[in-house]
Design an enzyme around this catalytic site. Structure first.
Site, mmCIF file in Angstrom:
data_model
loop_
_atom_site.group_PDB
_atom_site.id
_atom_site.type_symbol
_atom_site.label_atom_id
_atom_site.label_comp_id
_atom_site.label_asym_id
_atom_site.label_seq_id
_atom_site.Cartn_x
_atom_site.Cartn_y
_atom_site.Cartn_z
ATOM 1 N N HIS A 149 0.790 -1.183 0.048
ATOM 2 C CA HIS A 149 0.018 -0.150 -0.120
ATOM 3 C C HIS A 149 0.912 1.251 0.156
ATOM 4 C CE1 HIS A 149 -3.284 2.864 1.652
ATOM 5 N NE2 HIS A 149 -4.022 2.176 0.646
ATOM 6 N N CYS A 150 1.858 1.290 0.693
ATOM 7 C CA CYS A 150 2.861 2.420 1.004
ATOM 8 C C CYS A 150 3.505 2.775 -0.490
ATOM 9 C CB CYS A 150 4.095 2.060 1.742
ATOM 10 S SG CYS A 150 3.440 1.454 3.428
#
Length: 343
Positions: free
Chosen positions: A330-331
């Protein structure tokens, strides 16, 4: 000006934006950088199976990036410091009239950490807004995309050690942070978690990003990291957060349904306690790109996500190299919402 809101991640995407790892303090030698690039490329190719992907690459790095990414991923050159697009990229918002805009948070290297460099990364949100052809909504609030998670119906998850970090927003109160967050995201209720996972306070940590701890899966449904081994420092935190969220309501007054996602069974790596988490997944069009860790719980997590998203294909991608750098799938991804004619 029409009012704007951040759509939830499960809403349709136009494309995904990513950034290509460059030589920087996160990747301390050529071998680490090469490993990181392989890992980022694996995620980019997985996402590309579901929707278009644009990767921002450092000046002069297109050819080497193309060799790993293939021909069906768009590349654009801009000066970069690091590779965490969720945090350095814009947060896209949609107006009542269907207009797309980009929120440009102030970025200062996750609280001006002594190893971080951000001269170029602090400008990336504007570059992407320009490339996407959308107006920029600037704010002096220091925040990162990994520090927020929305349900698309007025609720936002935050962490006290991020937005209230004295090295990010010195002197700001909860009420002042909420006012600016709500103004930018179109939210009306903030749920504050006290802190993030233990490993996220290490050298390359973000000091508690919410997107590794808790995430909405649907309106009224929140996923929570559940460290079930009492030897791990996150065990107590997990119990606290699960209890807190079970007692919360969302912006529409609904009690939250809490889905506990067991942490991987591995507790430590060479550096100490790991913050490996399945919460740090990425929803794309018809797909879920899910962190895997060569762990028995990989398939447990995949089963939970298949149950939550029966119409999406769950694709596991080894995220251990990404976590070694301080984040997860997600990062390193950032969604650009698709503007539908329904507006």
């Amino acid at each position: 000006m029409s009012s704007f809101h951040m759509p939830p991640e499960w809403a349709p995407h136009e494309r995904t934006w990513m950034a290509w790892p460059s030589p920087n303090p996160t990747f301390t030698n050529d071998a680490e950088l090469a490993e990181a690039r392989e890992a980022w490329a694996s995620v980019a190719r997985a996402v590309r199976g579901f929707e278009p992907v644009t990767v921002v690459v450092g000046t002069g790095q297109t050819d080497s990036a193309r060799a790993l990414l293939g021909d069906d991923i768009d590349l654009v050159e801009r000066d970069l410091d690091d590779a965490w697009m969720r945090d350095i990229g814009p947060t896209f918002v949609v107006g009542d009239d269907g207009e797309l805009a980009a929120v440009d948070w102030t970025f200062n290297g996750w609280g001006a950490q002594d190893w971080a460099v951000w001269e170029h990364d602090s400008k990336i949100a504007r570059h992407i807004a320009d490339l996407a052809g959308v107006p920029v909504h600037s704010t002096s609030l220091v925040n990162e995309g990994g520090g927020i998670h929305v349900d698309g119906e007025g609720t936002v998850l935050l962490t006290e050690t991020v937005q209230l970090d004295p090295d990010r927003n010195p002197g700001l109160t909860k009420a002042e942070v909420e006012q600016e967050i709500h103004a930018r995201l179109g939210t009306t209720k903030a749920i504050w978690l006290p802190r993030g996972l233990a490993g996220d306070y290490g050298t390359y940590g973000t000091r508690g990003h919410v997107d590794i701890v808790a995430a909405f899966a649907a309106p009224g449904v929140v996923l929570v990291h559940s460290q079930q081994d009492s030897a791990h420092p996150d065990h107590e935190l997990s119990l606290q957060l699960i209890a807190q969220l079970k007692g919360e309501t969302d912006a529409k007054g609904r009690p939250l349904e809490v889905v506990e996602v067991p942490a991987p069974t591995v507790l430590k790596d060479d550096e100490g306690w790991v913050d490996y988490s399945y919460i740090n997944h990425y929803l794309c069009n018809d797909g879920v790109v899910l962190c895997s860790f060569d762990d028995p719980n990989d398939e447990v997590a995949a089963g939970i996500f298949r149950g939550l998203f029966p119409d999406r294909t769950v694709q596991l991608v080894d995220a251990r190299t990404i976590f070694a750098g301080g984040g997860g799938i997600h990062c390193i991804t950032q969604q650009q919402p698709k503007i539908t004619s329904a507006h």
